[in-house]
Design a protein around this motif. Structure first.
Motif, PDB file in Angstrom:
ATOM      1  N   GLU A  54      44.964  15.235  39.688  1.00 16.69           N
ATOM      2  CA  GLU A  54      44.460  15.979  40.845  1.00 16.69           C
ATOM      3  C   GLU A  54      43.957  17.364  40.438  1.00 16.69           C
ATOM      4  O   GLU A  54      42.926  17.831  40.921  1.00 16.69           O
ATOM      5  CB  GLU A  54      45.546  16.112  41.916  1.00 16.69           C
ATOM      6  N   PHE A  55      44.681  18.024  39.545  1.00 18.59           N
ATOM      7  CA  PHE A  55      44.270  19.357  39.102  1.00 18.59           C
ATOM      8  C   PHE A  55      42.962  19.291  38.320  1.00 18.59           C
ATOM      9  O   PHE A  55      42.081  20.134  38.488  1.00 18.59           O
ATOM     10  CB  PHE A  55      45.368  20.018  38.267  1.00 18.59           C
ATOM     11  N   ASN A  56      42.825  18.271  37.467  1.00 21.85           N
ATOM     12  CA  ASN A  56      41.569  18.099  36.728  1.00 21.85           C
ATOM     13  C   ASN A  56      40.405  17.851  37.677  1.00 21.85           C
ATOM     14  O   ASN A  56      39.313  18.387  37.480  1.00 21.85           O
ATOM     15  CB  ASN A  56      41.694  16.962  35.714  1.00 21.85           C
ATOM     16  N   ASN A  57      40.626  17.041  38.721  1.00 19.75           N
ATOM     17  CA  ASN A  57      39.575  16.807  39.716  1.00 19.75           C
ATOM     18  C   ASN A  57      39.194  18.105  40.410  1.00 19.75           C
ATOM     19  O   ASN A  57      38.013  18.373  40.640  1.00 19.75           O
ATOM     20  CB  ASN A  57      40.034  15.777  40.754  1.00 19.75           C
ATOM     21  N   PHE A  58      40.192  18.909  40.754  1.00 18.62           N
ATOM     22  CA  PHE A  58      39.945  20.200  41.387  1.00 18.62           C
ATOM     23  C   PHE A  58      39.107  21.095  40.472  1.00 18.62           C
ATOM     24  O   PHE A  58      38.121  21.687  40.902  1.00 18.62           O
ATOM     25  CB  PHE A  58      41.279  20.884  41.713  1.00 18.62           C
ATOM     26  N   CYS A  59      39.518  21.182  39.203  1.00 16.42           N
ATOM     27  CA  CYS A  59      38.785  22.023  38.248  1.00 16.42           C
ATOM     28  C   CYS A  59      37.346  21.546  38.076  1.00 16.42           C
ATOM     29  O   CYS A  59      36.420  22.360  38.018  1.00 16.42           O
ATOM     30  CB  CYS A  59      39.507  22.030  36.901  1.00 16.42           C
ATOM     31  N   ASN A  60      37.167  20.236  38.008  1.00 13.53           N
ATOM     32  CA  ASN A  60      35.823  19.688  37.836  1.00 13.53           C
ATOM     33  C   ASN A  60      34.921  19.996  39.022  1.00 13.53           C
ATOM     34  O   ASN A  60      33.728  20.247  38.862  1.00 13.53           O
ATOM     35  CB  ASN A  60      35.889  18.180  37.604  1.00 13.53           C
ATOM     36  N   GLN A  61      35.500  20.004  40.239  1.00 14.75           N
ATOM     37  CA  GLN A  61      34.700  20.316  41.441  1.00 14.75           C
ATOM     38  C   GLN A  61      34.113  21.720  41.369  1.00 14.75           C
ATOM     39  O   GLN A  61      33.025  21.966  41.873  1.00 14.75           O
ATOM     40  CB  GLN A  61      35.556  20.210  42.686  1.00 14.75           C
ATOM     41  N   GLY A  63      33.768  23.488  38.413  1.00 13.24           N
ATOM     42  CA  GLY A  63      33.207  23.759  37.107  1.00 13.24           C
ATOM     43  C   GLY A  63      34.134  24.529  36.185  1.00 13.24           C
ATOM     44  O   GLY A  63      33.683  25.150  35.226  1.00 13.24           O
ATOM     45  N   PHE A  64      35.442  24.481  36.460  1.00 13.62           N
ATOM     46  CA  PHE A  64      36.404  25.168  35.606  1.00 13.62           C
ATOM     47  C   PHE A  64      36.721  24.300  34.397  1.00 13.62           C
ATOM     48  O   PHE A  64      36.817  23.082  34.504  1.00 13.62           O
ATOM     49  CB  PHE A  64      37.720  25.455  36.335  1.00 13.62           C
ATOM     50  N   LYS A  65      36.898  24.926  33.260  1.00 13.14           N
ATOM     51  CA  LYS A  65      37.313  24.215  32.047  1.00 13.14           C
ATOM     52  C   LYS A  65      38.807  24.393  31.894  1.00 13.14           C
ATOM     53  O   LYS A  65      39.343  25.461  32.116  1.00 13.14           O
ATOM     54  CB  LYS A  65      36.604  24.790  30.814  1.00 13.14           C
ATOM     55  N   ARG A  66      39.463  23.356  31.493  1.00 15.52           N
ATOM     56  CA  ARG A  66      40.916  23.408  31.290  1.00 15.52           C
ATOM     57  C   ARG A  66      41.284  23.291  29.872  1.00 15.52           C
ATOM     58  O   ARG A  66      40.707  22.664  29.081  1.00 15.52           O
ATOM     59  CB  ARG A  66      41.563  22.285  32.083  1.00 15.52           C
TER      60      ARG A  66
END
Length: 66
Positions: A54-61, A63-66
């Motif tokens: 879920e956090f990766n999906n949020f970041c992708n929405q 444009g954040f890189k993790r």
């Protein structure tokens, strides 16, 4: 007044009666990022969701890189 200041004012005036919300806001104010992450992971686990996914999906929405 911005939303963060409004929340701070509500807490200072004890207008938020939810102790869990108060604790989360306290963690945010003190910079306890590990505590916030632990809270979020537990919340997602209770809901049967995968926090990392879920956090990766949020970041992708956004444009954040993790």
């Amino acid at each position: 007044m911005n939303p963060i200041q409004m929340l701070k004012n509500m807490i200072m005036n004890k207008q938020i009666n939810n102790p869990i919300l108060k604790e989360v806001i306290n963690k945010a104010q003190t910079g306890d990022s590990k505590g916030l992450e632990e809270f979020a992971r537990n919340l997602y686990k209770e809901q049967g969701k995968n926090f990392d996914e879920e956090f990766n999906n949020f970041c992708n929405q956004f444009g954040f890189k993790r």
